[in-house]
Scaffold this motif. Structure first.
Motif, PDB file in Angstrom:
ATOM      1  N   GLN A 105       0.862  -1.278  -0.126  1.00 37.71           N
ATOM      2  CA  GLN A 105       0.211  -0.196   0.064  1.00 37.71           C
ATOM      3  C   GLN A 105       0.927   1.232   0.060  1.00 37.71           C
ATOM      4  N   GLU A 106       2.056   1.429   0.875  1.00 39.35           N
ATOM      5  CA  GLU A 106       2.739   2.468   0.876  1.00 39.35           C
ATOM      6  C   GLU A 106       3.544   2.562  -0.609  1.00 39.35           C
ATOM      7  N   LEU A 107       3.871   1.643  -1.255  1.00 39.27           N
ATOM      8  CA  LEU A 107       4.529   1.579  -2.703  1.00 39.27           C
ATOM      9  C   LEU A 107       3.458   2.258  -3.489  1.00 39.27           C
ATOM     10  N   ILE A 108       2.140   1.766  -3.588  1.00 37.39           N
ATOM     11  CA  ILE A 108       1.202   2.091  -4.566  1.00 37.39           C
ATOM     12  C   ILE A 108       0.959   3.648  -4.304  1.00 37.39           C
ATOM     13  N   GLN A 109       0.937   3.952  -3.048  1.00 39.35           N
ATOM     14  CA  GLN A 109       0.622   5.446  -2.592  1.00 39.35           C
ATOM     15  C   GLN A 109       1.664   6.228  -3.175  1.00 39.35           C
ATOM     16  N   ALA A 110       2.761   5.808  -3.043  1.00 37.03           N
ATOM     17  CA  ALA A 110       4.179   6.569  -3.603  1.00 37.03           C
ATOM     18  C   ALA A 110       4.210   6.596  -5.018  1.00 37.03           C
ATOM     19  N   LEU A 111       3.798   5.559  -5.674  1.00 38.56           N
ATOM     20  CA  LEU A 111       3.705   5.309  -7.022  1.00 38.56           C
ATOM     21  C   LEU A 111       2.551   6.334  -7.660  1.00 38.56           C
ATOM     22  N   ALA A 112       1.605   6.300  -7.108  1.00 41.68           N
ATOM     23  CA  ALA A 112       0.359   7.320  -7.475  1.00 41.68           C
ATOM     24  C   ALA A 112       0.579   8.835  -7.345  1.00 41.68           C
ATOM     25  N   LYS A 113       1.725   9.049  -6.701  1.00 36.57           N
ATOM     26  CA  LYS A 113       2.202  10.538  -6.735  1.00 36.57           C
ATOM     27  C   LYS A 113       3.026  11.051  -7.623  1.00 36.57           C
ATOM     28  N   LEU A 114       3.393   9.880  -8.484  1.00 33.81           N
ATOM     29  CA  LEU A 114       4.313  10.531  -9.513  1.00 33.81           C
ATOM     30  C   LEU A 114       3.682  10.836 -10.716  1.00 33.81           C
ATOM     31  N   PRO A 115       4.297  11.693 -11.709  1.00 30.84           N
ATOM     32  CA  PRO A 115       3.592  12.105 -12.847  1.00 30.84           C
ATOM     33  C   PRO A 115       3.512  10.744 -13.680  1.00 30.84           C
ATOM     34  N   PRO A 116       2.607  10.737 -14.751  1.00 33.54           N
ATOM     35  CA  PRO A 116       2.225   9.670 -15.632  1.00 33.54           C
ATOM     36  C   PRO A 116       3.521   8.893 -16.237  1.00 33.54           C
ATOM     37  N   ARG A 117       4.192   9.578 -16.936  1.00 34.37           N
ATOM     38  CA  ARG A 117       5.571   9.289 -17.613  1.00 34.37           C
ATOM     39  C   ARG A 117       6.486   8.595 -16.471  1.00 34.37           C
ATOM     40  N   THR A 150      13.753   7.372 -14.154  1.00 29.13           N
ATOM     41  CA  THR A 150      13.751   6.279 -13.101  1.00 29.13           C
ATOM     42  C   THR A 150      14.568   6.726 -11.778  1.00 29.13           C
ATOM     43  N   SER A 151      15.461   7.413 -11.870  1.00 30.81           N
ATOM     44  CA  SER A 151      16.285   8.227 -10.784  1.00 30.81           C
ATOM     45  C   SER A 151      15.495   9.014  -9.863  1.00 30.81           C
ATOM     46  N   ARG A 152      14.892  10.015 -10.641  1.00 27.76           N
ATOM     47  CA  ARG A 152      13.977  10.945 -10.166  1.00 27.76           C
ATOM     48  C   ARG A 152      12.963  10.456  -9.423  1.00 27.76           C
ATOM     49  N   GLY A 153      11.981   9.450 -10.077  1.00 28.07           N
ATOM     50  CA  GLY A 153      11.047   8.699  -9.563  1.00 28.07           C
ATOM     51  C   GLY A 153      11.298   8.096  -8.209  1.00 28.07           C
ATOM     52  N   LEU A 154      12.448   7.243  -8.188  1.00 26.39           N
ATOM     53  CA  LEU A 154      12.826   6.344  -6.973  1.00 26.39           C
ATOM     54  C   LEU A 154      13.000   7.549  -6.006  1.00 26.39           C
ATOM     55  N   ALA A 160       8.668   9.892  -0.261  1.00 26.82           N
ATOM     56  CA  ALA A 160       7.332   9.851  -0.012  1.00 26.82           C
ATOM     57  C   ALA A 160       7.045   8.738   1.251  1.00 26.82           C
ATOM     58  N   ILE A 161       7.839   7.520   0.974  1.00 25.98           N
ATOM     59  CA  ILE A 161       7.642   6.443   2.080  1.00 25.98           C
ATOM     60  C   ILE A 161       8.246   6.912   3.357  1.00 25.98           C
ATOM     61  N   THR A 162       9.471   7.581   3.245  1.00 24.45           N
ATOM     62  CA  THR A 162       9.933   7.934   4.521  1.00 24.45           C
ATOM     63  C   THR A 162       9.065   8.993   5.279  1.00 24.45           C
ATOM     64  N   ASP A 163       8.721  10.021   4.538  1.00 23.50           N
ATOM     65  CA  ASP A 163       7.841  10.971   4.984  1.00 23.50           C
ATOM     66  C   ASP A 163       6.364  10.231   5.785  1.00 23.50           C
ATOM     67  N   ALA A 164       5.839   9.243   5.219  1.00 27.12           N
ATOM     68  CA  ALA A 164       4.767   8.652   5.747  1.00 27.12           C
ATOM     69  C   ALA A 164       5.343   7.676   6.849  1.00 27.12           C
ATOM     70  N   SER A 165       6.321   7.325   7.010  1.00 29.45           N
ATOM     71  CA  SER A 165       6.873   6.346   7.797  1.00 29.45           C
ATOM     72  C   SER A 165       7.395   6.840   9.185  1.00 29.45           C
TER      73      SER A 165
END
Length: 179
Positions: A105-117, A150-154, A160-165
């Motif tokens: 769920q954390e990964l999906i939420q972080a992924l959803a915050k990224l721009p589409p490309r 890839t670099s910017r997305g990761l 996002a995951i660090t902020d949430a945790s």
């Protein structure tokens, strides 16, 4: 299309449906929209099935069409996304199911915050396990763009995951006023 081609297409859809829906879910963040996206994509792939099947890479072609269709949707809609549920058929950790669900769920939420490309690059590189060159080809962009996205997305996902945790950490939506 002859009966053999129709049968090959039906067998392809049956075999790859779950895999395509998972990719679409990671691209859209919504199971219903993911299924709709796969259906729209398969209608378009069906029109070119004889050539796609003959070329020998129907999944790769369909995946690229899926990403393009998702990007087209984003361009048309431009709306804020809310995440839906995790698909019931998603792979889950067997040893600690709850931790696996929480992590997913954390990964999906972080992924959803990224721009589409950027989201598409991350999904193709790490979910579909494509090389940089394969992802670049699938998206019609340069290898350098795949590397930078890839670099910017990761980096964004890690943040996002660090902020949430981190309990008690202030985020732009939290405030200490009135406390």
């Amino acid at each position: 299309m002859d009966r053999g081609d129709e049968a090959a297409f039906a067998e392809f859809v049956t075999r790859e449906w779950t895999r395509l829906v998972r990719v679409a879910f990671l691209l859209t963040g919504d199971l219903g929209r993911a299924e709709d996206l796969v259906q729209q994509t398969l209608v378009k792939v069906h029109r070119h099935w004889v050539r796609v099947h003959r070329d020998g890479s129907p999944y790769g072609y369909t995946r690229a069409a899926l990403v393009n269709e998702s990007t087209s949707w984003w361009r048309r809609k431009r709306v804020d996304e809310t995440l839906g549920e995790i698909p019931a058929h998603a792979d889950r950790a067997r040893s600690d199911a709850y931790a696996g669900i929480d992590n997913r769920q954390e990964l999906i939420q972080a992924l959803a915050k990224l721009p589409p490309r950027m989201r598409a690059v991350i999904v193709l590189r790490f979910y579909d396990d494509l090389s940089e060159a394969e992802a670049a080809h699938a998206l019609g962009i340069s290898v350098g763009s795949v590397k930078s996205q890839t670099s910017r997305g990761l980096i964004r996902m890690r943040a996002a995951i660090t902020d949430a945790s981190e309990p008690g950490r202030l985020t732009p939506t939290t405030s200490t006023k009135g406390a």
